[in-house]
Design a protein around this motif. Structure first.
Motif, PDB file in Angstrom:
ATOM      1  N   ALA A 113     -34.881  10.950 -44.675  1.00 16.19           N
ATOM      2  CA  ALA A 113     -34.899   9.533 -45.040  1.00 16.19           C
ATOM      3  C   ALA A 113     -34.072   8.648 -44.105  1.00 16.19           C
ATOM      4  CB  ALA A 113     -34.442   9.357 -46.485  1.00 16.19           C
ATOM      5  N   PRO A 114     -32.848   9.033 -43.692  1.00 14.71           N
ATOM      6  CA  PRO A 114     -32.106   8.158 -42.769  1.00 14.71           C
ATOM      7  C   PRO A 114     -32.825   7.948 -41.445  1.00 14.71           C
ATOM      8  CG  PRO A 114     -30.627   9.729 -43.816  1.00 14.71           C
ATOM      9  CD  PRO A 114     -32.021  10.166 -44.155  1.00 14.71           C
ATOM     10  N   ASP A 115     -33.427   9.003 -40.899  1.00 14.36           N
ATOM     11  CA  ASP A 115     -34.161   8.865 -39.638  1.00 14.36           C
ATOM     12  C   ASP A 115     -35.409   8.018 -39.819  1.00 14.36           C
ATOM     13  OD1 ASP A 115     -32.280  10.441 -38.418  1.00 14.36           O
ATOM     14  OD2 ASP A 115     -33.485  12.272 -38.464  1.00 14.36           O
ATOM     15  N   MET A 116     -36.072   8.148 -40.961  1.00 14.69           N
ATOM     16  CA  MET A 116     -37.258   7.342 -41.231  1.00 14.69           C
ATOM     17  C   MET A 116     -36.894   5.868 -41.321  1.00 14.69           C
ATOM     18  SD  MET A 116     -38.864   9.910 -44.108  1.00 14.69           S
ATOM     19  CE  MET A 116     -40.400   9.046 -44.399  1.00 14.69           C
ATOM     20  N   LEU A 117     -35.794   5.576 -42.003  1.00 18.49           N
ATOM     21  CA  LEU A 117     -35.354   4.191 -42.142  1.00 18.49           C
ATOM     22  C   LEU A 117     -34.953   3.615 -40.790  1.00 18.49           C
ATOM     23  CD1 LEU A 117     -34.777   1.883 -44.094  1.00 18.49           C
ATOM     24  CD2 LEU A 117     -32.497   2.845 -44.451  1.00 18.49           C
ATOM     25  N   GLU A 118     -34.315   4.424 -39.957  1.00 14.64           N
ATOM     26  CA  GLU A 118     -33.919   3.959 -38.625  1.00 14.64           C
ATOM     27  C   GLU A 118     -35.142   3.635 -37.772  1.00 14.64           C
ATOM     28  OE1 GLU A 118     -31.298   5.440 -34.725  1.00 14.64           O
ATOM     29  OE2 GLU A 118     -31.594   6.786 -36.443  1.00 14.64           O
ATOM     30  N   LEU A 119     -36.153   4.510 -37.784  1.00 13.27           N
ATOM     31  CA  LEU A 119     -37.360   4.261 -36.997  1.00 13.27           C
ATOM     32  C   LEU A 119     -38.096   3.028 -37.505  1.00 13.27           C
ATOM     33  CD1 LEU A 119     -39.295   5.155 -34.751  1.00 13.27           C
ATOM     34  CD2 LEU A 119     -40.445   6.629 -36.437  1.00 13.27           C
ATOM     35  N   ALA A 120     -38.197   2.881 -38.820  1.00 11.32           N
ATOM     36  CA  ALA A 120     -38.879   1.717 -39.384  1.00 11.32           C
ATOM     37  C   ALA A 120     -38.131   0.431 -39.063  1.00 11.32           C
ATOM     38  CB  ALA A 120     -39.035   1.883 -40.884  1.00 11.32           C
ATOM     39  N   SER A 121     -36.792   0.477 -39.085  1.00 14.07           N
ATOM     40  CA  SER A 121     -35.997  -0.710 -38.764  1.00 14.07           C
ATOM     41  C   SER A 121     -36.203  -1.122 -37.308  1.00 14.07           C
ATOM     42  CB  SER A 121     -34.520  -0.439 -39.027  1.00 14.07           C
ATOM     43  OG  SER A 121     -34.292  -0.156 -40.395  1.00 14.07           O
ATOM     44  N   MET A 122     -36.420  -0.138 -36.436  1.00 16.87           N
ATOM     45  CA  MET A 122     -36.609  -0.401 -35.014  1.00 16.87           C
ATOM     46  C   MET A 122     -38.003  -0.932 -34.708  1.00 16.87           C
ATOM     47  SD  MET A 122     -36.502   2.381 -31.906  1.00 16.87           S
ATOM     48  CE  MET A 122     -34.987   3.073 -32.580  1.00 16.87           C
ATOM     49  N   THR A 123     -39.023  -0.364 -35.340  1.00 11.89           N
ATOM     50  CA  THR A 123     -40.410  -0.672 -34.983  1.00 11.89           C
ATOM     51  C   THR A 123     -41.070  -1.682 -35.912  1.00 11.89           C
ATOM     52  OG1 THR A 123     -41.161   1.248 -36.270  1.00 11.89           O
ATOM     53  CG2 THR A 123     -40.704   1.595 -33.926  1.00 11.89           C
ATOM     54  N   LYS A 124     -40.507  -1.879 -37.111  1.00 12.82           N
ATOM     55  CA  LYS A 124     -40.969  -2.884 -38.072  1.00 12.82           C
ATOM     56  C   LYS A 124     -42.453  -2.757 -38.425  1.00 12.82           C
ATOM     57  CE  LYS A 124     -37.408  -6.079 -36.489  1.00 12.82           C
ATOM     58  NZ  LYS A 124     -36.439  -5.515 -37.435  1.00 12.82           N
ATOM     59  N   PRO A 125     -42.877  -1.628 -38.990  1.00 16.39           N
ATOM     60  CA  PRO A 125     -44.276  -1.486 -39.397  1.00 16.39           C
ATOM     61  C   PRO A 125     -44.591  -2.202 -40.707  1.00 16.39           C
ATOM     62  CG  PRO A 125     -43.043   0.451 -40.040  1.00 16.39           C
ATOM     63  CD  PRO A 125     -42.073  -0.422 -39.266  1.00 16.39           C
ATOM     64  N   GLY A 126     -43.554  -2.705 -41.369  1.00 12.20           N
ATOM     65  CA  GLY A 126     -43.693  -3.304 -42.692  1.00 12.20           C
ATOM     66  C   GLY A 126     -42.485  -2.925 -43.517  1.00 12.20           C
ATOM     67  N   PRO A 127     -42.420  -3.371 -44.762  1.00 16.61           N
ATOM     68  CA  PRO A 127     -41.249  -3.082 -45.590  1.00 16.61           C
ATOM     69  C   PRO A 127     -41.012  -1.574 -45.735  1.00 16.61           C
ATOM     70  CG  PRO A 127     -42.656  -4.727 -46.630  1.00 16.61           C
ATOM     71  CD  PRO A 127     -43.421  -4.186 -45.482  1.00 16.61           C
ATOM     72  N   PHE A 128     -39.780  -1.166 -45.495  1.00 19.41           N
ATOM     73  CA  PHE A 128     -39.413   0.240 -45.648  1.00 19.41           C
ATOM     74  C   PHE A 128     -37.953   0.279 -46.052  1.00 19.41           C
ATOM     75  CE2 PHE A 128     -38.605   4.648 -44.749  1.00 19.41           C
ATOM     76  CZ  PHE A 128     -39.827   5.260 -44.913  1.00 19.41           C
ATOM     77  N   SER A 129     -37.681   0.945 -47.180  1.00 21.03           N
ATOM     78  CA  SER A 129     -36.323   0.956 -47.708  1.00 21.03           C
ATOM     79  C   SER A 129     -35.849   2.391 -47.927  1.00 21.03           C
ATOM     80  CB  SER A 129     -36.268   0.158 -49.019  1.00 21.03           C
ATOM     81  OG  SER A 129     -34.927  -0.085 -49.394  1.00 21.03           O
ATOM     82  N   THR A 130     -34.722   2.526 -48.604  1.00 25.34           N
ATOM     83  CA  THR A 130     -34.050   3.825 -48.695  1.00 25.34           C
ATOM     84  C   THR A 130     -34.846   4.864 -49.479  1.00 25.34           C
ATOM     85  OG1 THR A 130     -32.810   2.990 -50.607  1.00 25.34           O
ATOM     86  CG2 THR A 130     -31.760   2.831 -48.441  1.00 25.34           C
ATOM     87  N   ARG A 131     -35.725   4.433 -50.397  1.00 24.14           N
ATOM     88  CA  ARG A 131     -36.491   5.374 -51.216  1.00 24.14           C
ATOM     89  C   ARG A 131     -37.996   5.231 -51.017  1.00 24.14           C
ATOM     90  NH1 ARG A 131     -35.381   4.416 -57.070  1.00 24.14           N
ATOM     91  NH2 ARG A 131     -36.713   6.252 -57.308  1.00 24.14           N
ATOM     92  N   THR A 132     -38.415   4.499 -49.993  1.00 23.23           N
ATOM     93  CA  THR A 132     -39.843   4.314 -49.771  1.00 23.23           C
ATOM     94  C   THR A 132     -40.559   5.648 -49.584  1.00 23.23           C
ATOM     95  OG1 THR A 132     -39.434   2.156 -48.753  1.00 23.23           O
ATOM     96  CG2 THR A 132     -41.552   3.180 -48.306  1.00 23.23           C
TER      97      THR A 132
END
Length: 231
Positions: A113-132
């Motif tokens: 989950a932390p790596d997923m959140l980091e990648l989503a924050s960088m690339t911005k594919p849409g809303p992504f949070s800690t439990r998505t």
């Protein structure tokens, strides 16, 4: 108009939260929303004062949620609506390829989950949070332990599953990773008897072109509306 009388994909957030994703949200008979650490989305079953009042009660003062709207939103006093953009809903036609190169693909879960959140924050594919990541099955690619690409399942509706969070690290684009991930998820969804669909901003021509090449077609057009509790 009662939105629940339409096709389920015409009010997908409501359809998911009223059925297969009920455990990931809260609400009643007229309004529902995902838990904030899952997704920012909410929905009303009808564009009426009673439904908006119920949504108002699900929000804290100053809080915001996002709605996918077909019609003009007319919220009650205490809620303010702002259109953020236009969303294309695309649904898969035909079948996924029989064979997809998934030799280096990894399955993603709670520990990722932390790596997923980091990648989503960088690339911005849409809303992504800690439990998505709890919304469904997520897959990706790693190189030297770094997560460089991912995609997964978000809204689950009877007969349909949304593919979401399709993103690739900037340094690894152009390798076909996004297409492979989408095709693997699409095949999994179809083997379960469901139809894959997805949402994309109307001005994201690169993503729309990719999805069209993969066999997705435009099904519906929504306004993405931000609702804020302002009282």
């Amino acid at each position: 108009m009662n939105l629940s009388s339409r096709h389920s994909l015409d009010n997908p957030v409501w359809a998911a939260l009223a059925t297969r994703h009920a455990h990931l949200g809260t609400g009643g008979l007229l309004a529902r929303r995902y838990h904030p650490d899952i997704a920012p989305f909410a929905a009303v079953v009808s564009n009426t004062a009673a439904a908006w009042q119920e949504l108002h009660g699900l929000m804290q003062r100053g809080e915001q949620v996002a709605l996918l709207a077909l019609d003009t939103m007319e919220p009650v006093e205490g809620l303010r609506a702002e259109q953020l953009g236009v969303i294309h809903q695309m649904a898969a036609t035909g079948r996924a390829p029989d064979r997809v190169d998934d030799t280096e693909m990894v399955h993603l879960g709670h520990l990722d989950a932390p790596d997923m959140l980091e990648l989503a924050s960088m690339t911005k594919p849409g809303p992504f949070s800690t439990r998505t990541h709890e919304t469904g099955h997520y897959i990706g690619y790693r190189e030297r332990q770094q997560l460089i690409a991912m995609a997964g399942e978000r809204m689950h509706i009877d007969g349909y599953v949304e593919i979401s969070a399709v993103c690739v690290h900037n340094a690894h684009r152009g390798r076909g990773l996004a297409g492979r991930l989408v095709n693997v998820l699409r095949g999994d969804i179809e083997r379960r008897g469901d139809t894959p669909f997805l949402h994309v901003f109307s001005d994201n021509r690169a993503a729309i072109g990719l999805y069209e090449r993969l066999g997705f077609e435009l099904r519906q057009v929504f306004r993405l509306v931000r609702i804020k509790r302002v009282d």
